[in-house]
Design an enzyme around this catalytic site. Structure first.
Site, PDB file in Angstrom:
ATOM      1  N   SER A  48       0.838  -1.199   0.000  1.00 52.68           N
ATOM      2  CA  SER A  48       0.000   0.000   0.000  1.00 52.68           C
ATOM      3  C   SER A  48       0.881   1.261   0.000  1.00 52.68           C
ATOM      4  O   SER A  48       0.555   2.270  -0.649  1.00 52.68           O
ATOM      5  CB  SER A  48      -0.922  -0.047   1.215  1.00 52.68           C
ATOM      6  OG  SER A  48      -1.660   1.118   1.316  1.00 52.68           O
TER       7      SER A  48
ATOM      8  N   LYS B  75       0.956   4.087  -2.979  1.00 49.55           N
ATOM      9  CA  LYS B  75       0.736   5.507  -2.675  1.00 49.55           C
ATOM     10  C   LYS B  75       1.927   6.361  -3.113  1.00 49.55           C
ATOM     11  O   LYS B  75       1.759   7.500  -3.563  1.00 49.55           O
ATOM     12  CB  LYS B  75       0.481   5.672  -1.175  1.00 49.55           C
ATOM     13  CG  LYS B  75      -0.336   6.891  -0.819  1.00 49.55           C
ATOM     14  CD  LYS B  75      -0.915   6.809   0.572  1.00 49.55           C
ATOM     15  CE  LYS B  75      -1.566   8.100   0.972  1.00 49.55           C
ATOM     16  NZ  LYS B  75      -2.282   7.992   2.231  1.00 49.55           N
TER      17      LYS B  75
ATOM     18  N   GLU C  85      -2.396   8.504  12.225  1.00 45.39           N
ATOM     19  CA  GLU C  85      -3.719   8.985  11.783  1.00 45.39           C
ATOM     20  C   GLU C  85      -4.795   8.231  12.570  1.00 45.39           C
ATOM     21  O   GLU C  85      -4.824   7.004  12.562  1.00 45.39           O
ATOM     22  CB  GLU C  85      -3.901   8.730  10.289  1.00 45.39           C
ATOM     23  CG  GLU C  85      -5.263   9.212   9.787  1.00 45.39           C
ATOM     24  CD  GLU C  85      -5.455   8.869   8.311  1.00 45.39           C
ATOM     25  OE1 GLU C  85      -5.297   9.770   7.484  1.00 45.39           O
ATOM     26  OE2 GLU C  85      -5.765   7.709   8.016  1.00 45.39           O
TER      27      GLU C  85
ATOM     28  N   GLU D 196     -16.147  -0.503   0.349  1.00 42.06           N
ATOM     29  CA  GLU D 196     -15.643   0.299  -0.773  1.00 42.06           C
ATOM     30  C   GLU D 196     -14.140   0.115  -0.942  1.00 42.06           C
ATOM     31  O   GLU D 196     -13.629   0.044  -2.057  1.00 42.06           O
ATOM     32  CB  GLU D 196     -15.989   1.775  -0.531  1.00 42.06           C
ATOM     33  CG  GLU D 196     -15.913   2.618  -1.778  1.00 42.06           C
ATOM     34  CD  GLU D 196     -14.649   3.450  -1.844  1.00 42.06           C
ATOM     35  OE1 GLU D 196     -14.521   4.226  -2.780  1.00 42.06           O
ATOM     36  OE2 GLU D 196     -13.771   3.329  -0.950  1.00 42.06           O
TER      37      GLU D 196
HETATM   38  P1  0O2 Z   1      -5.212   2.422   3.318  1.00 45.52           P
HETATM   39  O1  0O2 Z   1      -5.179   1.122   2.613  1.00 45.52           O
HETATM   40  O2  0O2 Z   1      -6.334   2.527   4.297  1.00 45.52           O
HETATM   41  O3  0O2 Z   1      -3.905   2.750   3.942  1.00 45.52           O
HETATM   42  P2  0O2 Z   1      -5.756  12.881  -0.229  1.00 45.52           P
HETATM   43  O4  0O2 Z   1      -4.801  13.141  -1.327  1.00 45.52           O
HETATM   44  O5  0O2 Z   1      -5.683  13.856   0.884  1.00 45.52           O
HETATM   45  O6  0O2 Z   1      -7.165  12.628  -0.721  1.00 45.52           O
HETATM   46  P3  0O2 Z   1      -4.545  10.971   1.567  1.00 45.52           P
HETATM   47  O7  0O2 Z   1      -3.298  11.732   1.756  1.00 45.52           O
HETATM   48  O8  0O2 Z   1      -4.398   9.490   1.416  1.00 45.52           O
HETATM   49  O9  0O2 Z   1      -5.332  11.435   0.308  1.00 45.52           O
HETATM   50  O10 0O2 Z   1      -5.447  11.314   2.779  1.00 45.52           O
HETATM   51  P4  0O2 Z   1      -6.950  10.894   3.044  1.00 45.52           P
HETATM   52  O11 0O2 Z   1      -7.817  11.205   1.894  1.00 45.52           O
HETATM   53  O12 0O2 Z   1      -7.284  11.538   4.344  1.00 45.52           O
HETATM   54  O13 0O2 Z   1      -6.898   9.305   3.170  1.00 45.52           O
HETATM   55  C1  0O2 Z   1      -6.314   8.669   4.249  1.00 45.52           C
HETATM   56  C2  0O2 Z   1      -7.004   7.351   4.468  1.00 45.52           C
HETATM   57  O14 0O2 Z   1      -8.416   7.580   4.632  1.00 45.52           O
HETATM   58  C3  0O2 Z   1      -6.922   6.374   3.327  1.00 45.52           C
HETATM   59  O15 0O2 Z   1      -5.720   5.676   3.328  1.00 45.52           O
HETATM   60  C4  0O2 Z   1      -8.123   5.481   3.620  1.00 45.52           C
HETATM   61  O16 0O2 Z   1      -7.872   4.613   4.718  1.00 45.52           O
HETATM   62  C5  0O2 Z   1      -9.148   6.507   4.043  1.00 45.52           C
HETATM   63  N1  0O2 Z   1      -9.885   6.993   2.879  1.00 45.52           N
HETATM   64  C6  0O2 Z   1      -9.780   8.186   2.289  1.00 45.52           C
HETATM   65  N2  0O2 Z   1     -10.612   8.291   1.241  1.00 45.52           N
HETATM   66  C7  0O2 Z   1     -11.263   7.102   1.151  1.00 45.52           C
HETATM   67  C8  0O2 Z   1     -12.266   6.581   0.271  1.00 45.52           C
HETATM   68  O17 0O2 Z   1     -12.737   7.237  -0.667  1.00 45.52           O
HETATM   69  N3  0O2 Z   1     -12.688   5.303   0.507  1.00 45.52           N
HETATM   70  C9  0O2 Z   1     -12.214   4.553   1.541  1.00 45.52           C
HETATM   71  N4  0O2 Z   1     -12.698   3.318   1.683  1.00 45.52           N
HETATM   72  N5  0O2 Z   1     -11.258   5.018   2.368  1.00 45.52           N
HETATM   73  C10 0O2 Z   1     -10.801   6.271   2.182  1.00 45.52           C
HETATM   74  P5  0O2 Z   1      -5.222   4.965   1.988  1.00 45.52           P
HETATM   75  O18 0O2 Z   1      -3.767   5.181   1.884  1.00 45.52           O
HETATM   76  O19 0O2 Z   1      -6.002   5.423   0.813  1.00 45.52           O
HETATM   77  O20 0O2 Z   1      -5.528   3.457   2.164  1.00 45.52           O
END
Ligand code: 0O2
Length: 273
Positions: free
Chosen positions: A52, A56, A140, A155
């Site tokens: 992951s 990213k 976080e 999702e």
């Molecule tokens: P994983 O597998 O959980 O580690 P940004 O550019 O700000 O949109 P950023 O920096 O990743 O993106 O921050 P954001 O949006 O706050 O997302 C942080 C985490 O929130 C994500 O980690 C997900 O766990 C969750 N998240 C954010 N958006 C979504 C979404 O649309 N759907 C789902 N299911 N989770 C979400 P990762 O790294 O994406 O994934």
């Protein structure tokens, strides 16, 4: 980066996740023993998987040397609440703590993501003690209701399957589900008082029953077996009636019986002593 270096880098994050889970679970415990409603329903956590992180890095054009500063969710803790109203209470709890410092917050509840994602994120600085000394890391904390968690878990697995390219007809369905969850959360909030009352009574009853069983157990060293059997039968009968007042009365009666036995043992000390 070599495998052992990934491990070296991620180990402090693993420690942080375990410590944070323990700390939030302890808060739950403290509420429980005091019979107070806890806004935290469940706590989970994980260290971001290497695949992951790699995905990213590619998506956000991040170099290996920047991982720890650019990715704030290498250590991720998730706090699940029953009601939307519990979420600000948990956020307040985090702000009040001196062992973590809030850097910033992301309110995806007030501002739902275009995907339909809802959750409240608090990014904190947190210090862990390692063999090499203290290390300050970012973590976080995602705070959300059970409904929001249900949606995002489903999702997330679809995102994994379709690698960010979820087909439009599934996207549309997910959006409808997200709206249904908003409705569900607000319906649950409207009967929150009743649900909390029911949960309170359940907790009070559990506490009372545990105390009664302890009283009966203590009587074993004082009363004779026939009397204890009678007391137990009486307890089962009252328990079946599901009447809290009768249970409380029975609890008080047991106190009186135990006091009577204690007084007797003080009046007539054992002959052999
Ligand atoms: P994983 O597998 O959980 O580690 P940004 O550019 O700000 O949109 P950023 O920096 O990743 O993106 O921050 P954001 O949006 O706050 O997302 C942080 C985490 O929130 C994500 O980690 C997900 O766990 C969750 N998240 C954010 N958006 C979504 C979404 O649309 N759907 C789902 N299911 N989770 C979400 P990762 O790294 O994406 O994934």
């Amino acid at each position: 980066m070599e495998i052992h270096s990934w491990r070296d880098m991620l180990d402090p994050y693993d420690l942080a996740v375990r410590e944070l889970i323990t700390k939030f679970e302890h808060l739950q415990y403290e509420h429980k023993v005091r019979g107070i409603y806890c806004p935290i329903e469940r706590v989970t956590g994980r260290v971001k998987s290497i695949s992951s992180i790699l995905d990213k890095m590619q998506k956000k054009h991040v170099e290996i040397s920047e991982i720890e500063t650019r990715f704030e969710d290498l250590a991720g803790v998730r706090i699940i609440c029953q009601f939307v109203e519990d979420i600000p209470k948990v956020v307040h709890m985090i702000h009040e703590r001196t062992d973590m410092h809030v850097k910033y917050e992301k309110d995806y509840i007030e501002h739902m993501k275009s995907s339909g994602y809802r959750s409240y994120h608090v990014i904190v600085d947190y210090e862990v003690q390692t063999m090499m000394g203290p290390k300050k890391i970012q973590a976080e904390i995602q705070i959300r209701t059970m409904g929001m968690n249900f949606w995002s878990t489903i999702e997330h697995s679809l995102q994994y399957k379709y690698k960010q390219n979820i087909p439009p007809h599934i996207r549309e369905k997910l959006m409808k589900c997200a709206e249904a969850i908003v409705h569900l959360d607000s319906e649950m909030s409207s009967v929150r008082e009743e649900i909390m009352d029911a949960q309170n009574s359940m907790r009070t009853q559990e506490h009372l029953v545990a105390q009664i069983l302890l009283q009966i157990q203590n009587l074993y060293s004082m009363a004779n077996k026939r009397e204890i059997a009678k007391i137990q039968d009486e307890f089962y009968e009252i328990y079946r009636e599901n009447d809290m007042e009768k249970l409380e009365h029975f609890h008080r009666q047991l106190d009186i019986i135990a006091e009577g036995y204690q007084a007797q043992s003080l009046t007539y000390p054992p002959l052999c002593s």
